[in-house]
Design a protein around this motif. Structure first.
Motif, PDB file in Angstrom:
ATOM      1  N   VAL A  42      37.198  39.416  45.540  1.00  0.00           N
ATOM      2  CA  VAL A  42      37.538  40.536  44.665  1.00  0.00           C
ATOM      3  C   VAL A  42      38.956  40.983  44.985  1.00  0.00           C
ATOM      4  N   ASP A  43      39.843  40.878  43.992  1.00  0.00           N
ATOM      5  CA  ASP A  43      41.225  41.315  44.183  1.00  0.00           C
ATOM      6  C   ASP A  43      41.268  42.832  44.332  1.00  0.00           C
ATOM      7  N   PRO A  44      42.079  43.362  45.255  1.00  0.00           N
ATOM      8  CA  PRO A  44      42.098  44.814  45.469  1.00  0.00           C
ATOM      9  C   PRO A  44      42.540  45.601  44.246  1.00  0.00           C
ATOM     10  N   VAL A  45      43.413  45.045  43.418  1.00  0.00           N
ATOM     11  CA  VAL A  45      43.855  45.760  42.218  1.00  0.00           C
ATOM     12  C   VAL A  45      42.683  45.969  41.265  1.00  0.00           C
ATOM     13  N   ARG A  62      39.553  46.468  42.057  1.00  0.00           N
ATOM     14  CA  ARG A  62      38.731  47.578  42.542  1.00  0.00           C
ATOM     15  C   ARG A  62      39.368  48.922  42.220  1.00  0.00           C
ATOM     16  N   LEU A  63      40.693  48.969  42.226  1.00  0.00           N
ATOM     17  CA  LEU A  63      41.381  50.230  41.962  1.00  0.00           C
ATOM     18  C   LEU A  63      41.406  50.571  40.473  1.00  0.00           C
ATOM     19  N   THR A  64      41.580  49.570  39.626  1.00  0.00           N
ATOM     20  CA  THR A  64      41.738  49.830  38.197  1.00  0.00           C
ATOM     21  C   THR A  64      40.412  49.959  37.449  1.00  0.00           C
ATOM     22  N   ASP A  65      39.397  49.210  37.852  1.00  0.00           N
ATOM     23  CA  ASP A  65      38.123  49.237  37.126  1.00  0.00           C
ATOM     24  C   ASP A  65      36.988  48.871  38.073  1.00  0.00           C
ATOM     25  N   GLY A  66      36.695  49.795  38.971  1.00  0.00           N
ATOM     26  CA  GLY A  66      35.640  49.560  39.950  1.00  0.00           C
ATOM     27  C   GLY A  66      34.282  49.346  39.328  1.00  0.00           C
ATOM     28  N   GLU A  67      34.022  49.953  38.173  1.00  0.00           N
ATOM     29  CA  GLU A  67      32.725  49.816  37.527  1.00  0.00           C
ATOM     30  C   GLU A  67      32.510  48.376  37.043  1.00  0.00           C
ATOM     31  N   SER A  68      33.536  47.769  36.444  1.00  0.00           N
ATOM     32  CA  SER A  68      33.408  46.373  36.009  1.00  0.00           C
ATOM     33  C   SER A  68      33.213  45.443  37.198  1.00  0.00           C
ATOM     34  N   VAL A  69      33.880  45.735  38.296  1.00  0.00           N
ATOM     35  CA  VAL A  69      33.702  44.935  39.509  1.00  0.00           C
ATOM     36  C   VAL A  69      32.254  45.019  39.986  1.00  0.00           C
ATOM     37  N   ARG A  70      31.706  46.228  39.989  1.00  0.00           N
ATOM     38  CA  ARG A  70      30.325  46.411  40.443  1.00  0.00           C
ATOM     39  C   ARG A  70      29.346  45.673  39.536  1.00  0.00           C
ATOM     40  N   ILE A  71      29.564  45.764  38.212  1.00  0.00           N
ATOM     41  CA  ILE A  71      28.668  45.091  37.272  1.00  0.00           C
ATOM     42  C   ILE A  71      28.718  43.581  37.478  1.00  0.00           C
ATOM     43  N   PRO A 126      35.092  28.585  44.271  1.00  0.00           N
ATOM     44  CA  PRO A 126      35.631  29.940  44.415  1.00  0.00           C
ATOM     45  C   PRO A 126      35.490  30.723  43.114  1.00  0.00           C
ATOM     46  N   VAL A 127      35.107  31.977  43.245  1.00  0.00           N
ATOM     47  CA  VAL A 127      34.984  32.888  42.108  1.00  0.00           C
ATOM     48  C   VAL A 127      35.954  34.039  42.341  1.00  0.00           C
ATOM     49  N   LEU A 128      36.849  34.252  41.405  1.00  0.00           N
ATOM     50  CA  LEU A 128      37.844  35.310  41.526  1.00  0.00           C
ATOM     51  C   LEU A 128      37.521  36.428  40.556  1.00  0.00           C
ATOM     52  N   ILE A 129      37.570  37.663  41.049  1.00  0.00           N
ATOM     53  CA  ILE A 129      37.441  38.846  40.197  1.00  0.00           C
ATOM     54  C   ILE A 129      38.792  39.555  40.245  1.00  0.00           C
ATOM     55  N   GLY A 130      39.517  39.548  39.127  1.00  0.00           N
ATOM     56  CA  GLY A 130      40.848  40.149  39.126  1.00  0.00           C
ATOM     57  C   GLY A 130      41.560  39.916  37.820  1.00  0.00           C
ATOM     58  N   ASN A 131      42.833  40.330  37.767  1.00  0.00           N
ATOM     59  CA  ASN A 131      43.617  40.223  36.533  1.00  0.00           C
ATOM     60  C   ASN A 131      44.427  38.924  36.512  1.00  0.00           C
ATOM     61  N   ASP A 132      45.341  38.831  35.532  1.00  0.00           N
ATOM     62  CA  ASP A 132      46.125  37.607  35.358  1.00  0.00           C
ATOM     63  C   ASP A 132      46.977  37.281  36.575  1.00  0.00           C
ATOM     64  N   ARG A 133      47.553  38.289  37.187  1.00  0.00           N
ATOM     65  CA  ARG A 133      48.423  38.026  38.334  1.00  0.00           C
ATOM     66  C   ARG A 133      47.614  37.480  39.510  1.00  0.00           C
ATOM     67  N   ALA A 134      46.408  37.983  39.683  1.00  0.00           N
ATOM     68  CA  ALA A 134      45.547  37.437  40.730  1.00  0.00           C
ATOM     69  C   ALA A 134      45.186  35.981  40.417  1.00  0.00           C
ATOM     70  N   LEU A 135      44.944  35.685  39.146  1.00  0.00           N
ATOM     71  CA  LEU A 135      44.653  34.308  38.742  1.00  0.00           C
ATOM     72  C   LEU A 135      45.850  33.399  39.024  1.00  0.00           C
ATOM     73  N   LEU A 136      47.051  33.856  38.674  1.00  0.00           N
ATOM     74  CA  LEU A 136      48.252  33.052  38.922  1.00  0.00           C
ATOM     75  C   LEU A 136      48.444  32.780  40.414  1.00  0.00           C
ATOM     76  N   ARG A 137      48.273  33.825  41.224  1.00  0.00           N
ATOM     77  CA  ARG A 137      48.440  33.635  42.675  1.00  0.00           C
ATOM     78  C   ARG A 137      47.425  32.636  43.208  1.00  0.00           C
ATOM     79  N   VAL A 151      36.398  32.614  37.091  1.00  0.00           N
ATOM     80  CA  VAL A 151      37.143  33.876  37.055  1.00  0.00           C
ATOM     81  C   VAL A 151      36.378  34.907  36.239  1.00  0.00           C
ATOM     82  N   VAL A 152      36.318  36.129  36.778  1.00  0.00           N
ATOM     83  CA  VAL A 152      35.853  37.293  36.030  1.00  0.00           C
ATOM     84  C   VAL A 152      37.078  38.186  35.820  1.00  0.00           C
ATOM     85  N   PRO A 153      37.644  38.210  34.607  1.00  0.00           N
ATOM     86  CA  PRO A 153      38.843  39.019  34.384  1.00  0.00           C
ATOM     87  C   PRO A 153      38.519  40.513  34.431  1.00  0.00           C
ATOM     88  N   VAL A 154      39.317  41.259  35.177  1.00  0.00           N
ATOM     89  CA  VAL A 154      39.160  42.709  35.258  1.00  0.00           C
ATOM     90  C   VAL A 154      40.545  43.327  35.151  1.00  0.00           C
TER      91      VAL A 154
END
Length: 286
Positions: free
Chosen positions: A3-6, A8-17, A52-63, A81-84
């Protein structure tokens, strides 16, 4: 699952779901709440044979893709990837076919299929997933504002009258629909003077300034799509190629790859399309 830290900060509810759906569908899945870029890299380095499963935005995907590419682990890794994030921050994920709803994206991780995707790699080893756009050069600086109309102290009466007339008359003309010549002058939009080659063939030269240049990976076609739009009303110049080289004189050019920050300036840069160079888990009908 990282789970990318950004996220969790921008949309913690979607991360939890997403986390709850993934844990229910795959009880053995391990969760890693990354504290930053280095922590994410350590988690990816230890994925072993697991997906690997990534939860994060486009920049996290690029990294993530860049890290796997640098580790020479990209071609044999199927990434899920789960985009958030908000709309602009997940535009790349949407263009790749990933659902943006947390539940749908998590179900895609569990039930989706792996699809090979094309990748653009430049001559310095950096990667582009979707496409890049060459930024327009900065326009020429606007002329300094005129000091006409200011009245220096101690100005003689006759000169004062002439000064006021020069100030009031242009304003009156503007109210009547006419603008003084100095007010209508605006810096012309800057244009690119670039040499663009597609598989060695000249697409555009510096003698034909460009208003816009873009290079995109045409997913599934095995070729990159190049669009050069000349300044003015001329029709766009288009090409499809495996290798695209852009060269500029002087200070070079800047470009924006995917959702990332501005790169450059570069005097010359070559992008090569690598078909099926990475794999993404997408919906079965995607």
């Amino acid at each position: 699952m990282v789970v990318d830290p950004v996220a969790r900060l921008t949309d913690g509810e979607s991360v939890r779901i997403a986390r709850d759906v993934l844990r229910a569908g795959s009880p053995g899945m391990k969760l890693r709440l990354a504290d930053g870029v280095e922590d994410t890299a350590r988690a990816l380095a230890r994925h072993g044979g697991r997906r690997p499963v990534l939860i994060g935005n486009d920049r996290a995907l690029l990294r993530t893709v860049r890290f796997l590419h640098d580790e020479r682990d990209l071609e044999r890794t199927a990434l899920a990837v789960v985009p958030v994030g908000n709309g602009p921050s997940v535009a790349l994920a949407r263009s790749l076919g990933l659902p943006l709803d947390a539940v749908a994206a998590a179900r895609t991780v569990l039930r989706g299929g792996t699809r090979p995707l094309d990748l653009l790699v430049d001559d310095e080893g950096d990667v582009v997933l979707g496409g890049l756009r060459v930024e327009r050069p900065a326009p020429p600086a606007a002329p300094a504002p005129s000091r006409q109309g200011t009245v220096p102290p101690g100005l003689p009466l006759r000169r004062l009258c002439h000064t006021l007339a020069r100030t009031v008359l242009p304003q009156t003309a503007a109210r009547g629909g006419r603008r003084p010549p100095e007010a209508s002058a605006r810096p012309e939009p800057a244009a690119h003077r670039l040499r663009v080659e597609a598989d060695g063939a000249l697409l555009a030269g510096p003698d034909r300034p460009l208003a816009e240049l873009s290079v995109r990976a045409d997913q599934g076609g095995g070729l990159a799509e190049v669009v050069a739009r000349p300044a003015g009303d001329a029709a766009p110049l288009r090409a499809r190629a495996r290798r695209v080289t852009v060269t500029a004189s002087g200070d070079g050019f800047r470009y924006r790859p995917d959702a990332d920050g501005l790169a450059g300036p570069a005097v010359t840069r070559t992008w090569t399309l690598r078909p099926g160079a990475w794999h993404l888990v997408l919906p079965p009908d995607g």
